[in-house]
Design an enzyme around this catalytic site. Structure first.
Site, PDB file in Angstrom:
ATOM      1  NE  ARG A 191      28.285 -33.485  32.518  1.00 13.68           N
ATOM      2  CZ  ARG A 191      28.776 -32.553  31.717  1.00 13.68           C
ATOM      3  NH1 ARG A 191      29.187 -31.421  32.194  1.00 13.68           N
ATOM      4  NH2 ARG A 191      28.864 -32.767  30.431  1.00 13.68           N
ATOM      5  CB  CYS A 202      30.795 -30.729  37.409  1.00  8.62           C
ATOM      6  SG  CYS A 202      29.602 -31.123  36.175  1.00  8.62           S
ATOM      7  CG  ASP A 232      25.240 -28.045  25.852  1.00 10.50           C
ATOM      8  OD1 ASP A 232      25.033 -28.376  27.029  1.00 10.50           O
ATOM      9  OD2 ASP A 232      26.175 -28.520  25.175  1.00 10.50           O
ATOM     10  CE  LYS A 292      32.344 -26.535  25.171  1.00 11.17           C
ATOM     11  NZ  LYS A 292      32.443 -27.868  25.799  1.00 11.17           N
ATOM     12  CG  ASN A 293      30.398 -29.888  23.045  1.00  7.96           C
ATOM     13  OD1 ASN A 293      31.312 -29.445  23.742  1.00  7.96           O
ATOM     14  ND2 ASN A 293      29.127 -29.844  23.408  1.00  7.96           N
ATOM     15  NE  ARG A 321      34.806 -25.349  30.221  1.00  9.20           N
ATOM     16  CZ  ARG A 321      33.710 -26.091  30.398  1.00  9.20           C
ATOM     17  NH1 ARG A 321      32.902 -25.850  31.400  1.00  9.20           N
ATOM     18  NH2 ARG A 321      33.438 -27.083  29.589  1.00  9.20           N
TER      19      ARG A 321
HETATM   20  C1  UD1 Z   1      28.259 -33.695  26.000  1.00  8.44           C
HETATM   21  C2  UD1 Z   1      28.624 -32.266  25.731  1.00  8.44           C
HETATM   22  C3  UD1 Z   1      27.822 -31.320  26.617  1.00  8.44           C
HETATM   23  C4  UD1 Z   1      26.317 -31.614  26.473  1.00  8.44           C
HETATM   24  C5  UD1 Z   1      26.026 -33.107  26.671  1.00  8.44           C
HETATM   25  C6  UD1 Z   1      24.570 -33.459  26.382  1.00  8.44           C
HETATM   26  C7  UD1 Z   1      30.936 -32.450  25.037  1.00  8.44           C
HETATM   27  C8  UD1 Z   1      32.363 -32.161  25.334  1.00  8.44           C
HETATM   28  N1  UD1 Z   1      30.042 -32.080  25.964  1.00  8.44           N
HETATM   29  O1  UD1 Z   1      28.616 -33.963  27.350  1.00  8.44           O
HETATM   30  O2  UD1 Z   1      28.088 -29.977  26.220  1.00  8.44           O
HETATM   31  O3  UD1 Z   1      25.621 -30.873  27.439  1.00  8.44           O
HETATM   32  O4  UD1 Z   1      26.850 -33.885  25.790  1.00  8.44           O
HETATM   33  O5  UD1 Z   1      24.215 -33.061  25.105  1.00  8.44           O
HETATM   34  O6  UD1 Z   1      30.594 -32.940  23.975  1.00  8.44           O
HETATM   35  N2  UD1 Z   1      25.607 -40.195  31.861  1.00  8.44           N
HETATM   36  C9  UD1 Z   1      25.620 -41.294  32.675  1.00  8.44           C
HETATM   37  N3  UD1 Z   1      26.661 -42.172  32.574  1.00  8.44           N
HETATM   38  C10 UD1 Z   1      27.687 -41.991  31.685  1.00  8.44           C
HETATM   39  C11 UD1 Z   1      27.654 -40.864  30.843  1.00  8.44           C
HETATM   40  C12 UD1 Z   1      26.610 -39.984  30.947  1.00  8.44           C
HETATM   41  O7  UD1 Z   1      24.716 -41.488  33.484  1.00  8.44           O
HETATM   42  O8  UD1 Z   1      28.596 -42.829  31.635  1.00  8.44           O
HETATM   43  C13 UD1 Z   1      24.500 -39.225  31.949  1.00  8.44           C
HETATM   44  C14 UD1 Z   1      24.996 -37.853  32.377  1.00  8.44           C
HETATM   45  O9  UD1 Z   1      25.110 -37.743  33.772  1.00  8.44           O
HETATM   46  C15 UD1 Z   1      23.921 -36.963  31.816  1.00  8.44           C
HETATM   47  C16 UD1 Z   1      23.513 -37.668  30.526  1.00  8.44           C
HETATM   48  O10 UD1 Z   1      23.952 -39.018  30.663  1.00  8.44           O
HETATM   49  O11 UD1 Z   1      22.827 -36.908  32.681  1.00  8.44           O
HETATM   50  C17 UD1 Z   1      24.088 -37.074  29.266  1.00  8.44           C
HETATM   51  O12 UD1 Z   1      25.482 -37.043  29.351  1.00  8.44           O
HETATM   52  P1  UD1 Z   1      26.433 -37.169  28.077  1.00  8.44           P
HETATM   53  O13 UD1 Z   1      25.621 -37.281  26.842  1.00  8.44           O
HETATM   54  O14 UD1 Z   1      27.449 -38.233  28.363  1.00  8.44           O
HETATM   55  O15 UD1 Z   1      27.156 -35.766  28.093  1.00  8.44           O
HETATM   56  P2  UD1 Z   1      28.683 -35.458  27.895  1.00  8.44           P
HETATM   57  O16 UD1 Z   1      29.265 -36.333  26.844  1.00  8.44           O
HETATM   58  O17 UD1 Z   1      29.356 -35.388  29.226  1.00  8.44           O
END
Ligand code: UD1
Length: 421
Positions: free
Chosen positions: A123, A118, A307, A22-23, A399
């Protein structure tokens, strides 16, 4: 509302085949917006999130042909008709923000609803925006939307304060068509990033270093269509490893990439589960010996995946001894704990730390899935618990798990999906 009804299940046996990730498929679908030529993506899982992304791409003007029977998607974004990711889609699926980088690169403008809080914490997307700004985008927010505009992006050196998966993907997708070289430092190293970069390179991008913390992107003039098979889902793989372990079963997990689940394998072995790699896949055997607890700490890849935290915690409630779980990636990712405790678990939370007592006699209960992985943990707990577990809000689970019920039933689990059970 549909529910899963789960009865205490025998030790799972037999085999299961893992679907496409999925990711990985979601950013790859977004990347198809970077060319006006047709792209073909295979090994696509039939999932709600993939449907949401199809809807989003169609709204943007792409032609999307879903052939789920053949696990294939054709995407052709000949024209960009709208540069928007509307709020109703971003609310349903946070990964909708991944169209921002491609739209900016291709059309010079993107308008994307801001993902709000969420179930697993606030996030933010500040790191996505920091990177796009460094590439030359002007960014403003209006009425809950972020508007990014650029007349030609330029390569830049970008240091990510933390290795965000989504930010790495969005920035890389924007940088492929920028003038000059972009270097992303402290980039995320997840296998899904490598898969997306492999797809981009097939489209004609020039990217090196994916899978390390430094990704270097030489901008090119244009990209072309490409064909790509998505990697197997390592989170689904880990979930089935734990399904075998929690029921004290023995299962062959086909189409798994053992390297991608090393942390889960290592932790299961520490608990006394036998995990072996064979030519056909991963063999997880929990039939022999008393299983004991361990500690886990979630970290960006190659650390233990956030995850899989909730599913592993469900397993830890059933083994001897107590274990400490530390969630380092997300704040507030313990929504499953209340539900597990209602099933008879004994888990205490203090900030990012959870103390999980083992040897619990879990009992079936009426519980609800607060998010995708929390829901998967409840399914696993339901397989082990005495009596009947009814899980509502299963749309979260659907999902991200293709044919979850059918796959579990194929291994001997007593689980059914009831439309209004
Ligand atoms: C992706 C995965 C999700 C997984 C996560 C961490 C997808 C679609 N989803 O989510 O399943 O749980 O990686 O392995 O691939 N953060 C910030 N600022 C930002 C972006 C992120 O502070 O601009 C923080 C987030 O709040 C969180 C952490 O960084 O605490 C990790 O987030 P991130 O790696 O961005 O996760 P996703 O890409 O949303």
């Amino acid at each position: 509302m549909a529910k899963y009804i789960i009865r205490q299940s025998p030790a799972l046996t037999g085999d299961v085949s893992i679907s496409g990730s999925k990711n990985a498929v979601l950013p790859i679908m977004a990347a198809a917006l970077l060319t006006d030529e047709a792209c073909e993506i295979t090994d696509v899982p039939a999932l709600r999130d993939v449907d949401v992304m199809c809807g989003l791409l169609r709204g943007i003007g792409a032609r999307v042909n879903e052939r789920y029977g053949e696990k294939t998607l054709e995407i052709a974004a000949e024209k960009i008709a709208s540069e928007e990711a509307p709020n109703e889609l971003v609310k349903k699926m946070r990964a909708s923000v991944l169209v921002m980088g491609p739209l900016l690169a291709r059309a010079g403008r993107a308008r994307v609803a801001l993902p709000g809080g969420c179930a697993i914490g606030t996030r933010p997307i500040d790191l996505h925006l920091k990177g796009l700004r460094a590439l030359g985008a002007r960014i403003e927010s209006e009425n809950g939307y972020v508007v990014a505009v650029a007349d030609g992006l330029r390569g830049a050196n970008i240091y990510l304060d933390s290795p965000s998966v989504g930010a790495t993907e969005n920035i890389a997708m924007a940088a492929v068509l920028a003038k000059g070289t972009t270097v992303i430092e402290n980039a995320a190293e997840e296998p899904e990033i490598v898969d997306m970069v492999n797809f981009l390179n097939k489209m004609g991008a020039r990217i090196k270093g994916a899978g390390t913390d430094t990704i270097k992107i030489e901008g090119v003039e244009r990209l072309c269509g490409a064909k790509h098979a998505v990697i197997p889902d390592r989170i689904e793989t880990g979930t089935f490893m734990l399904a075998a372990a929690i029921t004290r079963g023995s299962a062959l997990i086909r189409n798994a990439v053992p390297d991608h689940v090393k942390p889960v394998t290592a932790k299961l072995r520490e608990c006394g589960v036998d995990v072996r790699v064979s030519d056909d896949g991963l063999i997880v055997d929990a039939r022999r010996g008393a299983l004991t607890s361990t500690d886990i700490k979630t970290l960006p890849y190659p650390g233990f995946p956030t995850d899989i935290q909730s599913q592993f915690m469900a397993f830890l409630t059933t083994v001897r001894g107590s274990g400490v779980v530390i969630e380092n990636v997300f704040e507030n990712r313990y929504m499953h704990v209340n539900e597990l405790n209602r099933m008879g678990a004994n888990i205490k939370i203090e900030g990012r730390v959870a103390i999980v007592e083992g040897d619990c006699r879990l009992r079936g209960a009426e519980v609800f899935a607060t998010d995708l992985r929390a829901g998967a943990a409840l399914v696993l707990a339901g397989l082990y618990a005495s009596g009947t577990t009814r899980i509502s809000e299963i749309h979260h689970i659907e999902r991200g798990y293709e044919s979850f019920v059918e796959k579990l039933r194929g291994m001997g689990a007593d689980i059914v999906r009831m439309e209004d059970g």
